[in-house]
Design a protein around this motif. Sequence first.
Motif, mmCIF file in Angstrom:
data_model
loop_
_atom_site.group_PDB
_atom_site.id
_atom_site.type_symbol
_atom_site.label_atom_id
_atom_site.label_comp_id
_atom_site.label_asym_id
_atom_site.label_seq_id
_atom_site.Cartn_x
_atom_site.Cartn_y
_atom_site.Cartn_z
ATOM 1 N N PRO A 88 0.827 -1.219 0.000
ATOM 2 C CA PRO A 88 0.000 0.000 0.000
ATOM 3 C C PRO A 88 0.857 1.262 0.000
ATOM 4 C CG PRO A 88 -0.666 -1.505 1.755
ATOM 5 C CD PRO A 88 0.605 -2.041 1.174
ATOM 6 N N ARG A 89 0.208 2.391 -0.132
ATOM 7 C CA ARG A 89 0.863 3.702 -0.161
ATOM 8 C C ARG A 89 1.776 3.887 1.061
ATOM 9 N NH1 ARG A 89 -1.361 9.400 -1.473
ATOM 10 N NH2 ARG A 89 -0.036 10.640 -0.139
ATOM 11 N N PRO A 90 3.031 4.321 0.849
ATOM 12 C CA PRO A 90 3.950 4.499 1.977
ATOM 13 C C PRO A 90 3.712 5.820 2.707
ATOM 14 C CG PRO A 90 5.062 5.063 -0.046
ATOM 15 C CD PRO A 90 3.694 4.575 -0.436
ATOM 16 N N GLY A 91 4.180 5.860 3.911
ATOM 17 C CA GLY A 91 4.154 7.068 4.725
ATOM 18 C C GLY A 91 5.307 7.024 5.714
ATOM 19 N N VAL A 92 5.583 8.168 6.322
ATOM 20 C CA VAL A 92 6.684 8.266 7.279
ATOM 21 C C VAL A 92 6.273 9.242 8.373
ATOM 22 C CG1 VAL A 92 9.081 9.015 7.609
ATOM 23 C CG2 VAL A 92 8.433 7.870 5.501
ATOM 24 N N TYR A 93 6.590 8.893 9.615
ATOM 25 C CA TYR A 93 6.511 9.895 10.673
ATOM 26 C C TYR A 93 7.756 9.824 11.518
ATOM 27 C CZ TYR A 93 4.871 6.520 14.269
ATOM 28 O OH TYR A 93 4.748 5.476 15.149
ATOM 29 N N VAL A 94 8.021 10.924 12.218
ATOM 30 C CA VAL A 94 9.237 11.077 13.000
ATOM 31 C C VAL A 94 8.850 11.502 14.410
ATOM 32 C CG1 VAL A 94 11.351 12.449 13.211
ATOM 33 C CG2 VAL A 94 10.567 11.731 10.968
ATOM 34 N N ASP A 104 4.449 14.192 11.135
ATOM 35 C CA ASP A 104 4.226 13.435 9.900
ATOM 36 C C ASP A 104 4.963 14.096 8.748
ATOM 37 O OD1 ASP A 104 2.352 11.288 10.650
ATOM 38 O OD2 ASP A 104 1.075 12.965 11.242
ATOM 39 N N TRP A 105 5.653 13.283 7.968
ATOM 40 C CA TRP A 105 6.307 13.757 6.760
ATOM 41 C C TRP A 105 5.429 13.353 5.587
ATOM 42 C CZ3 TRP A 105 12.212 12.340 7.241
ATOM 43 C CH2 TRP A 105 12.779 13.067 8.302
ATOM 44 N N VAL A 122 10.170 13.198 -0.314
ATOM 45 C CA VAL A 122 9.484 13.373 0.959
ATOM 46 C C VAL A 122 9.642 14.817 1.399
ATOM 47 C CG1 VAL A 122 9.394 12.659 3.377
ATOM 48 C CG2 VAL A 122 9.963 10.986 1.611
ATOM 49 N N GLU A 123 8.494 15.460 1.685
ATOM 50 C CA GLU A 123 8.529 16.822 2.216
ATOM 51 C C GLU A 123 8.757 16.727 3.710
ATOM 52 O OE1 GLU A 123 4.912 18.712 1.054
ATOM 53 O OE2 GLU A 123 5.522 18.831 -1.042
ATOM 54 N N ARG A 124 9.840 17.339 4.136
ATOM 55 C CA ARG A 124 10.236 17.297 5.538
ATOM 56 C C ARG A 124 10.078 18.680 6.141
ATOM 57 N NH1 ARG A 124 14.900 18.451 7.953
ATOM 58 N NH2 ARG A 124 15.998 18.729 6.004
ATOM 59 N N PRO A 125 9.234 18.822 7.162
ATOM 60 C CA PRO A 125 9.098 20.134 7.796
ATOM 61 C C PRO A 125 10.425 20.584 8.417
ATOM 62 C CG PRO A 125 7.510 18.558 8.710
ATOM 63 C CD PRO A 125 8.404 17.812 7.784
ATOM 64 N N ALA A 126 10.526 21.884 8.683
ATOM 65 C CA ALA A 126 11.750 22.428 9.273
ATOM 66 C C ALA A 126 11.977 21.906 10.694
ATOM 67 C CB ALA A 126 11.687 23.946 9.282
ATOM 68 N N VAL A 127 10.899 21.486 11.349
ATOM 69 C CA VAL A 127 11.003 20.962 12.711
ATOM 70 C C VAL A 127 10.604 19.501 12.678
ATOM 71 C CG1 VAL A 127 10.127 21.169 15.060
ATOM 72 C CG2 VAL A 127 10.498 23.223 13.683
ATOM 73 N N PRO A 128 11.314 18.568 13.213
ATOM 74 C CA PRO A 128 12.593 18.773 13.884
ATOM 75 C C PRO A 128 13.741 18.873 12.884
ATOM 76 C CG PRO A 128 12.008 16.465 13.989
ATOM 77 C CD PRO A 128 10.884 17.169 13.295
ATOM 78 N N GLU A 129 14.768 19.577 13.295
ATOM 79 C CA GLU A 129 15.987 19.631 12.498
ATOM 80 C C GLU A 129 16.592 18.223 12.484
ATOM 81 O OE1 GLU A 129 18.739 22.694 13.789
ATOM 82 O OE2 GLU A 129 17.056 23.756 14.704
ATOM 83 N N PRO A 130 17.401 17.909 11.473
ATOM 84 C CA PRO A 130 17.999 16.560 11.420
ATOM 85 C C PRO A 130 18.680 16.127 12.718
ATOM 86 C CG PRO A 130 18.381 17.666 9.352
ATOM 87 C CD PRO A 130 17.747 18.697 10.282
ATOM 88 N N LYS A 131 19.309 17.058 13.425
ATOM 89 C CA LYS A 131 19.982 16.676 14.672
ATOM 90 C C LYS A 131 19.007 16.340 15.793
ATOM 91 C CE LYS A 131 20.646 21.384 16.383
ATOM 92 N NZ LYS A 131 21.643 22.383 16.751
ATOM 93 N N HIS A 132 17.722 16.695 15.637
ATOM 94 C CA HIS A 132 16.716 16.408 16.665
ATOM 95 C C HIS A 132 15.785 15.265 16.286
ATOM 96 C CE1 HIS A 132 17.392 20.847 17.786
ATOM 97 N NE2 HIS A 132 18.100 20.070 18.605
ATOM 98 N N ILE A 133 16.098 14.567 15.204
ATOM 99 C CA ILE A 133 15.269 13.435 14.801
ATOM 100 C C ILE A 133 15.506 12.290 15.776
ATOM 101 C CG2 ILE A 133 14.906 11.665 13.036
ATOM 102 C CD1 ILE A 133 15.561 13.820 10.942
ATOM 103 N N LEU A 139 5.427 3.564 7.364
ATOM 104 C CA LEU A 139 4.025 3.162 7.279
ATOM 105 C C LEU A 139 3.735 2.659 5.868
ATOM 106 C CD1 LEU A 139 2.533 6.457 8.780
ATOM 107 C CD2 LEU A 139 2.921 4.350 10.027
ATOM 108 N N PHE A 140 2.841 1.697 5.760
ATOM 109 C CA PHE A 140 2.273 1.305 4.466
ATOM 110 C C PHE A 140 0.772 1.223 4.665
ATOM 111 C CE2 PHE A 140 6.556 -0.354 3.459
ATOM 112 C CZ PHE A 140 6.733 0.268 2.233
ATOM 113 N N GLY A 141 0.041 1.996 3.869
ATOM 114 C CA GLY A 141 -1.411 2.007 4.006
ATOM 115 C C GLY A 141 -1.850 2.482 5.379
#
Length: 157
Positions: A88-94, A104-105, A122-133, A139-141
């Motif tokens: 199914p459609r992929p997704g990502v959250y951090v 959610d990305w 993948v559109e990544r918001p400015a928060v969190p910065e990479p060092k704060h991930i 996710l799928f579906g």
Amino acid sequence: MGLPPRFHLTTLFRVMLGFAVVTLGMAACTGDADPPADAEASPQTSPPPVTSTDSYVFTDAAGIEARITIEEEGALLTVENDTGGALPRPGVYVLDARDGSRVDWTVVDAASAAEGENEWRVERPAVPEPKHIGLVVLLFGGEDYGAFVPPRSGDAA
């Protein structure tokens, strides 16, 4: 005026009998029998973690390998699908490592993941910065498939 001697013996006998029953019961519960042969083998739930020096990596026993590479303004999600069918459609959250909040990305133009290699921006918001991930989750579906292993410096497997 004391109690008759027989009363002391009867009480002592009951206490000793109770102690013997409890002791034997505890000894029987420890069991020295060997466990069944198949009980010693732990089930294989996923392959050993794969690591990378430049991306977060997710692998599972079903045949999915996903990588997220953080770029300046966004990220790139690559999924190698060897499951034998479409996913199914992929997704990502951090999870933000500072406070545990979920971010959610957005996977751009995400469709189902066909057999073979698939790639999405993948559109990544400015928060969190990479060092704060903190934790990156695949996710799928809309279903949580598991967490990515973060990039490691040095040798990667």
